[in-house]
Design an enzyme around this catalytic site. Structure first.
Site, PDB file in Angstrom:
ATOM      1  N   CYS A 229      15.012 -99.960  17.342  1.00 47.36           N
ATOM      2  CA  CYS A 229      15.699 -98.882  16.695  1.00 47.36           C
ATOM      3  C   CYS A 229      17.020 -98.627  17.167  1.00 47.36           C
ATOM      4  CB  CYS A 229      15.130 -97.724  16.554  1.00 47.36           C
ATOM      5  SG  CYS A 229      15.469 -96.688  15.208  1.00 47.36           S
TER       6      CYS A 229
ATOM      7  N   GLU B 194       5.966 -99.211  19.559  1.00 54.23           N
ATOM      8  CA  GLU B 194       5.372 -98.356  20.311  1.00 54.23           C
ATOM      9  C   GLU B 194       4.640 -97.144  20.044  1.00 54.23           C
ATOM     10  OE1 GLU B 194       8.515 -98.310  19.594  1.00 54.23           O
ATOM     11  OE2 GLU B 194       9.260 -96.465  19.885  1.00 54.23           O
TER      12      GLU B 194
ATOM     13  N   HIS C 235       9.345 -98.977  15.243  1.00 49.74           N
ATOM     14  CA  HIS C 235       9.115 -98.596  16.475  1.00 49.74           C
ATOM     15  C   HIS C 235       7.537 -98.974  16.801  1.00 49.74           C
ATOM     16  CE1 HIS C 235      12.031 -95.601  17.345  1.00 49.74           C
ATOM     17  NE2 HIS C 235      12.051 -95.509  15.902  1.00 49.74           N
TER      18      HIS C 235
HETATM   19  N1  GLN Z   1      19.472 -93.210  13.640  1.00 46.24           N
HETATM   20  C1  GLN Z   1      19.271 -93.523  15.266  1.00 46.24           C
HETATM   21  C2  GLN Z   1      20.841 -94.015  15.755  1.00 46.24           C
HETATM   22  O1  GLN Z   1      21.494 -94.378  14.997  1.00 46.24           O
HETATM   23  C3  GLN Z   1      18.224 -94.387  15.684  1.00 46.24           C
HETATM   24  C4  GLN Z   1      17.053 -93.954  15.426  1.00 46.24           C
HETATM   25  C5  GLN Z   1      15.749 -94.284  16.088  1.00 46.24           C
HETATM   26  O2  GLN Z   1      15.979 -94.906  17.414  1.00 46.24           O
HETATM   27  N2  GLN Z   1      14.648 -93.804  15.826  1.00 46.24           N
HETATM   28  O3  GLN Z   1      20.744 -94.250  16.806  1.00 46.24           O
END
Ligand code: GLN
Length: 193
Positions: free
Chosen positions: A78, A172, A170
């Protein structure tokens, strides 16, 4: 096998639990001294502009980028996927800039801030993987040296480029260790060569 987890913010504990369960030793990475002797590094989710600033504040941005350029296996989830990308659409925020990807942040909008979907990921076997998305980015496009591992609706959600692995979701936060196992296989292959 010693895997660092960037511990500036985000889901550090969950990555640690998963990696320990797979037999890897883990180290929280906060400062440059924590980077010594790592076989791999995980960049957890969080908020990418904040993590980018903290990376710079702790003098980690360039040393981590350098390790990545020298072949250290790095796995970003992410926010980690965003930081690994060379191109972040509409943003000049700090990044490691290692993967030839074009990333759209918060790509699914507010309504779909968070959702879970079972997705088939061929490199992980037949069983669909429970992908958890939280204000997720996606890879809008990528250069030919990037290998897409999961795409949906023409967007790449999981990809690798040599020593680098990036997931918009994710793993994890699930009970399924296959994505972390896949990353550790990369680490093992590099240690052998
Ligand atoms: N929207 C977040 C960002 O721009 C990322 C979200 C996340 O890591 N769950 O960093």
């Amino acid at each position: 096998m010693r895997i660092g987890i960037l511990a500036l913010q985000g889901a550090v504990r969950e990555h640690r639990t998963m990696l320990n369960r797979l037999g890897a030793e883990t180290v929280d990475v906060l400062y440059t001294t924590d980077l010594v002797g790592l076989d791999g590094l995980v960049l957890p989710g969080g908020e990418s502009t904040t993590t980018g600033k903290l990376l710079e504040r702790n003098n980690l941005l360039e040393p981590v980028a350098e390790l990545g350029r020298n072949g250290l296996p790095i796995f970003g989830t992410c926010t980690g996927l965003i930081l690994l990308s060379k191109h972040i659409i509409g943003s000049d925020q700090q990044r490691l800039g290692l993967m030839d990807t074009y990333v759209e942040r918060n790509a699914y909008g507010r309504q779909l801030a968070s959702f879970e979907a079972g997705m088939p990921i061929p490199v992980l076997g037949e069983q669909p993987f429970p992908c958890v998305f939280i204000r997720a980015p996606y890879i809008e496009k990528a250069e030919a040296d990037v290998q897409p591992l999961l795409s949906y609706d023409n967007k790449i959600l999981f990809a690798e480029q040599d020593n680098l692995l990036a997931a918009a979701f994710h793993p994890e936060l699930t009970d399924d260790p296959r994505v972390h196992h896949y990353f550790l296989q990369k680490v093992i292959r590099r240690n052998r060569s």
